[in-house]
Design a protein around this motif. Structure first.
Motif, PDB file in Angstrom:
ATOM      1  N   CYS A 199       7.675  66.696  29.463  1.00  0.00           N
ATOM      2  CA  CYS A 199       6.604  65.746  29.218  1.00  0.00           C
ATOM      3  C   CYS A 199       7.227  64.489  28.622  1.00  0.00           C
ATOM      4  N   THR A 200       6.660  63.344  28.939  1.00  0.00           N
ATOM      5  CA  THR A 200       7.207  62.085  28.429  1.00  0.00           C
ATOM      6  C   THR A 200       6.370  61.495  27.301  1.00  0.00           C
ATOM      7  N   TYR A 201       5.280  62.179  26.924  1.00  0.00           N
ATOM      8  CA  TYR A 201       4.488  61.720  25.788  1.00  0.00           C
ATOM      9  C   TYR A 201       5.106  62.230  24.489  1.00  0.00           C
ATOM     10  N   ASP A 202       4.664  61.684  23.365  1.00  0.00           N
ATOM     11  CA  ASP A 202       5.270  62.052  22.082  1.00  0.00           C
ATOM     12  C   ASP A 202       4.205  62.512  21.082  1.00  0.00           C
ATOM     13  N   CYS A 203       3.277  63.363  21.515  1.00  0.00           N
ATOM     14  CA  CYS A 203       2.228  63.867  20.629  1.00  0.00           C
ATOM     15  C   CYS A 203       2.868  64.486  19.387  1.00  0.00           C
ATOM     16  N   SER A 204       2.328  64.156  18.233  1.00  0.00           N
ATOM     17  CA  SER A 204       2.979  64.535  16.978  1.00  0.00           C
ATOM     18  C   SER A 204       2.919  66.021  16.701  1.00  0.00           C
ATOM     19  N   PHE A 205       1.991  66.742  17.350  1.00  0.00           N
ATOM     20  CA  PHE A 205       1.812  68.163  17.086  1.00  0.00           C
ATOM     21  C   PHE A 205       2.638  69.048  18.000  1.00  0.00           C
ATOM     22  N   CYS A 206       3.330  68.471  18.972  1.00  0.00           N
ATOM     23  CA  CYS A 206       3.912  69.237  20.071  1.00  0.00           C
ATOM     24  C   CYS A 206       5.415  69.439  19.892  1.00  0.00           C
ATOM     25  N   SER A 207       5.883  70.629  20.285  1.00  0.00           N
ATOM     26  CA  SER A 207       7.298  70.974  20.167  1.00  0.00           C
ATOM     27  C   SER A 207       8.087  70.690  21.446  1.00  0.00           C
ATOM     28  N   ILE A 208       7.417  70.274  22.508  1.00  0.00           N
ATOM     29  CA  ILE A 208       8.102  70.144  23.801  1.00  0.00           C
ATOM     30  C   ILE A 208       9.216  69.109  23.756  1.00  0.00           C
ATOM     31  N   ILE A 209       8.961  67.966  23.125  1.00  0.00           N
ATOM     32  CA  ILE A 209       9.978  66.912  23.087  1.00  0.00           C
ATOM     33  C   ILE A 209      11.222  67.402  22.356  1.00  0.00           C
ATOM     34  N   GLU A 210      11.029  68.098  21.232  1.00  0.00           N
ATOM     35  CA  GLU A 210      12.183  68.617  20.494  1.00  0.00           C
ATOM     36  C   GLU A 210      12.907  69.699  21.288  1.00  0.00           C
ATOM     37  N   MET A 211      12.176  70.427  22.083  1.00  0.00           N
ATOM     38  CA  MET A 211      12.751  71.523  22.863  1.00  0.00           C
ATOM     39  C   MET A 211      13.507  70.999  24.078  1.00  0.00           C
ATOM     40  N   ARG A 212      12.949  70.007  24.769  1.00  0.00           N
ATOM     41  CA  ARG A 212      13.488  69.598  26.060  1.00  0.00           C
ATOM     42  C   ARG A 212      13.789  68.110  26.181  1.00  0.00           C
ATOM     43  N   GLY A 213      13.387  67.308  25.190  1.00  0.00           N
ATOM     44  CA  GLY A 213      13.537  65.874  25.342  1.00  0.00           C
ATOM     45  C   GLY A 213      12.390  65.291  26.139  1.00  0.00           C
ATOM     46  N   ARG A 214      12.369  63.981  26.274  1.00  0.00           N
ATOM     47  CA  ARG A 214      11.303  63.310  27.028  1.00  0.00           C
ATOM     48  C   ARG A 214      11.753  63.164  28.475  1.00  0.00           C
ATOM     49  N   GLU A 307     -11.010  58.069  17.330  1.00  0.00           N
ATOM     50  CA  GLU A 307      -9.815  57.277  17.591  1.00  0.00           C
ATOM     51  C   GLU A 307      -8.797  57.394  16.463  1.00  0.00           C
ATOM     52  N   GLY A 308      -9.259  57.442  15.231  1.00  0.00           N
ATOM     53  CA  GLY A 308      -8.324  57.544  14.117  1.00  0.00           C
ATOM     54  C   GLY A 308      -7.499  58.815  14.177  1.00  0.00           C
ATOM     55  N   ASP A 309      -8.131  59.924  14.533  1.00  0.00           N
ATOM     56  CA  ASP A 309      -7.405  61.182  14.656  1.00  0.00           C
ATOM     57  C   ASP A 309      -6.461  61.156  15.837  1.00  0.00           C
ATOM     58  N   LEU A 310      -6.883  60.547  16.951  1.00  0.00           N
ATOM     59  CA  LEU A 310      -5.988  60.444  18.103  1.00  0.00           C
ATOM     60  C   LEU A 310      -4.739  59.647  17.757  1.00  0.00           C
ATOM     61  N   GLU A 311      -4.893  58.637  16.946  1.00  0.00           N
ATOM     62  CA  GLU A 311      -3.719  57.856  16.530  1.00  0.00           C
ATOM     63  C   GLU A 311      -2.771  58.702  15.692  1.00  0.00           C
ATOM     64  N   PHE A 312      -3.325  59.506  14.769  1.00  0.00           N
ATOM     65  CA  PHE A 312      -2.462  60.382  13.974  1.00  0.00           C
ATOM     66  C   PHE A 312      -1.740  61.388  14.862  1.00  0.00           C
ATOM     67  N   LEU A 313      -2.431  61.900  15.885  1.00  0.00           N
ATOM     68  CA  LEU A 313      -1.860  62.894  16.779  1.00  0.00           C
ATOM     69  C   LEU A 313      -0.948  62.273  17.837  1.00  0.00           C
ATOM     70  N   HIS A 314      -0.858  60.950  17.856  1.00  0.00           N
ATOM     71  CA  HIS A 314      -0.078  60.221  18.880  1.00  0.00           C
ATOM     72  C   HIS A 314      -0.582  60.592  20.282  1.00  0.00           C
ATOM     73  N   ALA A 315      -1.882  60.734  20.429  1.00  0.00           N
ATOM     74  CA  ALA A 315      -2.455  61.222  21.687  1.00  0.00           C
ATOM     75  C   ALA A 315      -3.426  60.235  22.316  1.00  0.00           C
ATOM     76  N   SER A 316      -3.440  58.987  21.847  1.00  0.00           N
ATOM     77  CA  SER A 316      -4.404  58.024  22.383  1.00  0.00           C
ATOM     78  C   SER A 316      -4.150  57.712  23.850  1.00  0.00           C
ATOM     79  N   ALA A 317      -2.872  57.514  24.212  1.00  0.00           N
ATOM     80  CA  ALA A 317      -2.551  57.068  25.565  1.00  0.00           C
ATOM     81  C   ALA A 317      -2.996  58.064  26.624  1.00  0.00           C
ATOM     82  N   LYS A 318      -2.813  59.341  26.361  1.00  0.00           N
ATOM     83  CA  LYS A 318      -3.143  60.333  27.391  1.00  0.00           C
ATOM     84  C   LYS A 318      -4.631  60.663  27.421  1.00  0.00           C
ATOM     85  N   ASN A 319      -5.402  60.038  26.537  1.00  0.00           N
ATOM     86  CA  ASN A 319      -6.843  60.257  26.515  1.00  0.00           C
ATOM     87  C   ASN A 319      -7.619  58.968  26.773  1.00  0.00           C
TER      88      ASN A 319
END
Length: 495
Positions: A199-214, A307-319
């Protein structure tokens, strides 16, 4: 060599083993990628959840493994430690290998356990090379992604780059390696396949980026269709596409739907995870195509409606919905409408209990789920190892609970700036258990025998902790909640 690969029995609250028992696709993928002369057995312990010690004892006795591998998530760490100790007592000479998200992202947690080798990141090629090294008795220092024990301590080899998938070095999953039976999803035999990784997104709750990179790598459609056929030939009537983010390339996904239809593989049910923006922005053509391809359930990563929570979660773009190249606001309602109009059901993934959440903001998300989603999958933000969210919570001093066996997504382990963790969890639990009953008529229409034979147990599971007094309104709901939490704690004792 004889190899036994185990997935842990711990289950998510939203996936009770009574109704949902998914196989671990990573283990069959590893089994399909090792050299042919090895005898590999895969055992998903979710299938023997209340007989774990008995099952592991029997498997070790009957299969006599030289290598035992465990796939572990963070909330399964304590269970894994118990299983490793059991394996050591049964066969002291067996080599124990651990892998998966938790060992990859928190390897230091395993250095005091009964572990010989630890695989970081994707495991197929690393495990294959490890078996070759064990056979030779040398060469471990050249295996990327491997951590191993020596007389002088632990050695951490360089990371292994993510597999690009098109090279063919990862074989098709070996479903014949499974030695336990009973994978089900709401009464139908289920299996998992993957068509892409990353995945190329950087959601703050997700382990995928740390596991595999973007990144985003894909299998060929020929391989994907062969995988679906193999799952169907092994009895699957529901298939869950477990890709990290299959909707990163919507045109590819559309082509995959068309390939499934052309191959005549649309006679089974499909379950997929999707971004709301992809469905909202392409739903007019994509939703009817998905329906024709056999898609029945869509897990929407709604995350939050504020919107405020989406910003904290770094999930605004995909929503975010788009119109004429510009943002058109939150995509969630449009995505849900497209899916519902074409007869698909929405599994609504939301996250409540973020740092700024108040009782009112949590209630707003719960009310949204009550009104618009068919099956709620509401979680609490959880500080998994090395995710950006974890640093945020630590910096703000909001982490209340360091018992990792409770890091299952539905146990609130962090407080907000306004509410304690227990109150956040109570609000979700109180609302969500009733929401889960709303989907039962749709399940009945699809699989009436399953509902007729399982609904009493399903309701008992959903409302565990309740009593006749509480049903009549004669008992405070917080007492019911405390009984539920005690039951949930007892359920975590697997070994």
């Amino acid at each position: 060599m004889n190899v036994l690969l185990l997935s842990m029995p711990d289950s998510f609250e939203h996936m009770p083993s009574l109704a949902i028992r998914m196989p671990n696709g990573g283990l069959t993928s590893i089994a399909g990628s090792v050299d042919d002369h090895h005898r590999v057995a895969v055992a998903d312990l979710i299938l023997v959840q209340r007989r774990v010690r008995e099952a592991v004892t029997r498997l070790v006795r009957d299969l006599d493994p030289q290598i035992v591998g465990l796939s572990i998530m963070t909330f399964q760490r304590r269970t894994a430690a118990g299983i490793m100790d059991l394996v050591r007592s049964l066969k002291p000479g067996a080599k124990i290998v651990v892998g998966g998200y938790d060992p990859s992202l928190a390897p230091e947690a395993y250095q005091g356990m009964s572990v010989d080798y630890l695989i970081r990141g994707e495991g197929e090629v690393t495990f294959r090379e490890l078996l070759r090294g064990i056979e030779r008795g040398t060469g471990f220092e050249s295996i990327c992604g491997l951590t191993y024990r020596t007389a002088n301590g632990w050695v951490h080899n360089p990371v292994r780059p993510p597999h690009r998938l098109e090279s063919g070095e990862i074989g098709l999953p070996r479903r014949d390696a499974r030695v336990l039976k009973g994978y089900t999803f709401l009464g139908r035999q289920v299996d998992v396949i993957e068509t892409s990784r990353g995945c190329t997104y950087d959601c703050s709750f997700c382990s995928i980026i740390e596991m595999r990179g973007r990144n985003f790598f894909t299998y060929s459609f020929d391989r994907v269709l062969a995988d679906i056929r193999d799952a169907r030939d092994h009895g699957a009537r529901t298939i869950f596409l477990v890709d990290d983010n299959i909707m990163l390339n919507v045109h590819r996904f559309e082509a995959l739907c068309e390939a499934i239809i052309e191959a005549g593989l649309n006679d089974i049910d499909y379950f997929v995870q999707a971004m709301t923006s992809s469905i909202a922005n392409h739903g007019e053509s994509l939703a009817p195509l998905m329906k024709r391809a056999g898609f029945r359930y869509v897990f929407l990563g709604i995350e939050n409606i504020l919107e405020g929570d989406l910003e904290f979660l770094h999930a605004s773009a995909k929503n975010t919905a788009r119109a004429n190249g510009h943002s058109a606001g939150n995509a969630t309602l449009q995505a849900i409408d497209y899916l519902h109009r074409h007869g698909m059901f929405v599994v609504g993934g939301l996250i409540v209990g973020n740092p700024g959440d108040t009782r009112e903001s949590i209630e707003a998300n719960l009310e949204f789920a009550r009104r618009y989603v068919d099956w709620p999958y509401i979680q609490h933000p959880t500080p998994y190892p090395r995710t950006p969210m974890t640093k945020d919570f630590r910096d703000q001093g909001l982490i209340q609970n360091e018992r990792f066996e409770e890091y299952d997504g539905t146990t609130a382990v962090v407080r907000t700036r306004h509410l304690p963790a227990e109150e956040v969890e109570f609000l979700r639990w109180k609302a969500e258990r009733w929401m889960k009953t709303h989907h039962m008529p749709a399940v009945f229409r699809h699989d009436p025998w399953f509902v007729l034979t399982h609904s009493p147990k399903m309701l008992a599971h959903t409302f565990r902790g309740s009593s006749i007094r509480s049903a009549l309104g004669l008992e405070d709901e917080r007492k019911v909640f405390e009984r539920y939490r005690a039951i949930r704690k007892a359920e975590r004792q697997y070994v």
